[in-house]
Structure formats: structure tokens, C-alpha cells
Motif scaffolding. Structure first.
Motif, PDB file in Angstrom:
ATOM      1  N   THR A  44       0.834  -1.203   0.000  1.00 13.42           N
ATOM      2  CA  THR A  44       0.000   0.000   0.000  1.00 13.42           C
ATOM      3  C   THR A  44       0.868   1.252   0.000  1.00 13.42           C
ATOM      4  O   THR A  44       0.626   2.184  -0.766  1.00 13.42           O
ATOM      5  N   LEU A  45       1.904   1.270   0.849  1.00 10.93           N
ATOM      6  CA  LEU A  45       2.804   2.428   0.895  1.00 10.93           C
ATOM      7  C   LEU A  45       3.476   2.649  -0.458  1.00 10.93           C
ATOM      8  O   LEU A  45       3.546   3.775  -0.957  1.00 10.93           O
ATOM      9  N   GLN A  47       2.434   1.748  -3.383  1.00 12.68           N
ATOM     10  CA  GLN A  47       1.459   2.195  -4.367  1.00 12.68           C
ATOM     11  C   GLN A  47       1.149   3.681  -4.192  1.00 12.68           C
ATOM     12  O   GLN A  47       1.095   4.436  -5.158  1.00 12.68           O
ATOM     13  N   LEU A  48       0.984   4.095  -2.922  1.00 18.10           N
ATOM     14  CA  LEU A  48       0.690   5.508  -2.662  1.00 18.10           C
ATOM     15  C   LEU A  48       1.857   6.390  -3.099  1.00 18.10           C
ATOM     16  O   LEU A  48       1.663   7.466  -3.655  1.00 18.10           O
ATOM     17  N   LYS A  49       3.085   5.922  -2.866  1.00 17.02           N
ATOM     18  CA  LYS A  49       4.268   6.667  -3.289  1.00 17.02           C
ATOM     19  C   LYS A  49       4.275   6.833  -4.797  1.00 17.02           C
ATOM     20  O   LYS A  49       4.544   7.914  -5.315  1.00 17.02           O
TER      21      LYS A  49
END
Lengths: 63, 247
Positions: A44-45, A47-49
């Protein structure tokens, strides 16, 4: 000490399969759950980055 | 006493930071308690006069079964909050709890089967306690399947909340099944009204393990809810400001 040897400990008075089958499954599932939660959080991290990077570069292009 | 504004902590942004600070402590406590419980249960606790060494399954069986019930009640609790106050965190908490609850329900059935075989001569019997615990496992799976089948988050949270609340009726049925029906499953090992029906050292190891499982669940659910918050709040400005998200 309650046990005279390791083999006696693993044998569990003839109940080895049942006792270690229970403990083993518990240990494996807990470990898998922890691992799964970590992988999901990291993905998730990441992907958000990536989304942030794309958003920033498109803003820079517009300038 | 100072008035605490609970809604402040229910804001995903605040809770994200709070959970990050708190979960490692629960993880450490769970590890220490599990180590103590296992040492007490496998090194110190004596052999049972009826069940030999086979009774040691109790050190995971009872804690796992308790957690499977407690976590379902926690899901119902968050669902009631979600339906009444419409807080965003409730749906995320319910969803973060479900996989851990399902795992403990499975472990309860698995360790129960491994205990039933040598003691009763059967892996499984359709007894009230076992059957209602199996239904609990299916309720968890139903909750997970239903919520992941509905794309719209709000609708999916509502549908899930209904299963969680309606299904909660099964929890007291599991708990009292050994009283209400004649079951092959033994009665409660620990109750609030009677002295426990087991040796003190065995009881202590079991309680330590139960506490360890409880803290483990808190740590894991707090960890998992952070992932869910990030996914759901991905378009919020505060998420973009987080150090761990900045590119």
C-alpha cells in the motif's frame, strides 16, 4: 525439569502428534498472518508513493 | 475528570498516528506473555492424572476459542457504532478484526479436533459446542466474502455491519451451549461463579496464553487498520503529507 530428555519432550507421553499438531498450526498461522499484514502494508505504501510521484510529475509538466 | 472527545480519536487521521505508536507495545507484551505461558505450560505444569500430556493442547485451544468469540463481539460493537454515528473508522475496524477472528475460530476447531481424537475417539462430533463454533467460523467467512464482494465502501460496510450484529447472537449460544444441552464437550474450565476446575499452575499458563493472544490480536488489528486507513483515505491531503508516503 519435568522432562528427562528432548525425545521425551517431543513424544509428549504418546500425544506428540496431537500436541505438536496444535502448537505447530497455531505458530504457522500466526506467523503467516503477521507476514501477510506486513506485505499488505508495504504494498500500500509503495502504491501511494507511486501515485504521488505521478501526480507531482504531471503538475510539473503543466507548469 | 476531563471530558474526552472520543470522536477526535475516531478520526482516521488521528487514529492512524495513535495506532502506530501503540501497536509495538502490544506486540512486545504478547511475545513476553506467550513465552512465559509456554514455559509455565510445557516445563512447569505437571502431567494431568486423566489425560496425561495430551491436555497441554488446552494452552492454545481455550485462548483461541475465547478470542474467536471476543473478536466477533468487538466486530458487532464497532458495527453498532458505525450504524449509529456513521463514523468512518468503525467499518475499517470491523474489517481489520475479521481475518484474525476467522483464524482463531479455525484454530479453535483444529486444535479441538486434535484433542477430540485421542480423548473422545473422534475428530468431530455434531455436538452443540462444536457446531456453534463451526457456525461462527462460517459467519467470519461470510462477513469477509460479503464485504469484499461489494465495491462501494459505505454499502459494503453497512452490509457487513448487519452480518456482524445479527451473527453476534451466536456467541452466547456457543458460550452457554455446554450448559443448555448435553454435550460431549466438557463444561467451562473457568467461570466467574465457581472455583476453576483445574490445577492452579495449569490455569495460570492458560490465562497467560489467553492474555498473549489478546495482545497479539490488538497489535495485529491496529497494524492492519493502518493499511486500511491509507487505502481508503488515499486522496486526503494528510495522507500525502506523511513521511512514509512522500516520494
Amino acid at each position: 525439569m519435568r522432562w528427562e530428555s528432548w525425545s521425551q519432550f517431543w513424544a509428549m507421553g504418546g500425544y506428540g502428534v496431537y500436541v505438536w499438531g496444535s502448537m505447530g498450526m497455531t505458530a504457522v498461522l500466526l506467523a503467516l498472518e503477521v507476514l501477510q499484514a506486513r506485505v499488505a502494508h508495504r504494498q500500500t505504501l509503495a502504491q501511494l508513493k507511486a501515485e504521488q510521484a505521478v501526480a507531482q510529475s504531471s503538475v510539473e509538466e503543466l507548469m | 475528570m476531563k471530558n474526552i472527545n472520543w470522536f477526535h480519536y475516531a478520526a482516521p487521521q488521528t487514529f492512524y498516528g495513535l495506532a502506530a505508536r501503540v501497536w509495538p507495545w502490544f506486540a512486545v507484551l504478547a511475545t513476553v506473555l506467550a513465552a512465559a505461558g509456554l514455559w509455565l505450560g510445557f516445563v512447569v505444569a505437571p502431567t494431568d492424572f486423566q489425560q496425561g500430556e495430551g491436555y497441554r493442547i488446552i494452552f492454545v485451544h481455550v485462548p483461541a476459542s475465547w478470542m474467536s468469540m471476543v473478536i466477533y463481539l468487538a466486530m458487532a460493537f464497532w458495527s453498532v457504532l458505525g450504524l449509529t454515528f456513521n463514523t468512518r473508522l468503525s467499518g475499517m475496524m470491523t474489517r481489520a478484526l475479521a481475518p484474525t477472528g476467522a483464524m482463531f475460530a479455525f484454530l479453535s476447531l483444529w486444535t479441538g479436533a486434535l484433542w477430540g481424537k485421542p480423548m473422545w475417539g473422534a475428530w468431530w462430533v455434531w455436538d452443540a459446542r462444536l457446531t456453534s463454533e463451526l457456525i461462527l467460523f462460517f459467519l467470519y467467512l461470510g462477513y469477509i466474502a460479503l464485504t469484499s464482494a461489494i465495491d462501494d465502501t459505505r454499502r459494503s460496510d453497512r452490509a457487513g455491519a448487519l452480518i456482524a450484529i445479527v451473527g453476534a447472537i451466536n456467541v452466547p449460544i456457543i458460550y452457554f451451549s455446554v450448559k443448555w444441552w448435553n454435550t460431549l464437550h466438557q463444561g467451562a474450565s473457568v467461570s466467574l461463579t465457581k472455583a476453576p476446575s483445574m490445577a492452579e499452575i495449569m490455569l495460570w499458563s492458560m490465562l497467560l496464553m489467553a492474555l498473549a493472544f489478546w495482545f497479539y490480536s490488538v497489535a495485529l488489528v491496529l497494524y492492519r487498520v493502518r493499511t486500511l486507513i491509507l487505502q481508503r483515505e488515499r486522496h486526503a491531503a494528510w495522507v500525502h503529507e506523511l513521511d512514509e508516503v512522500k516520494p
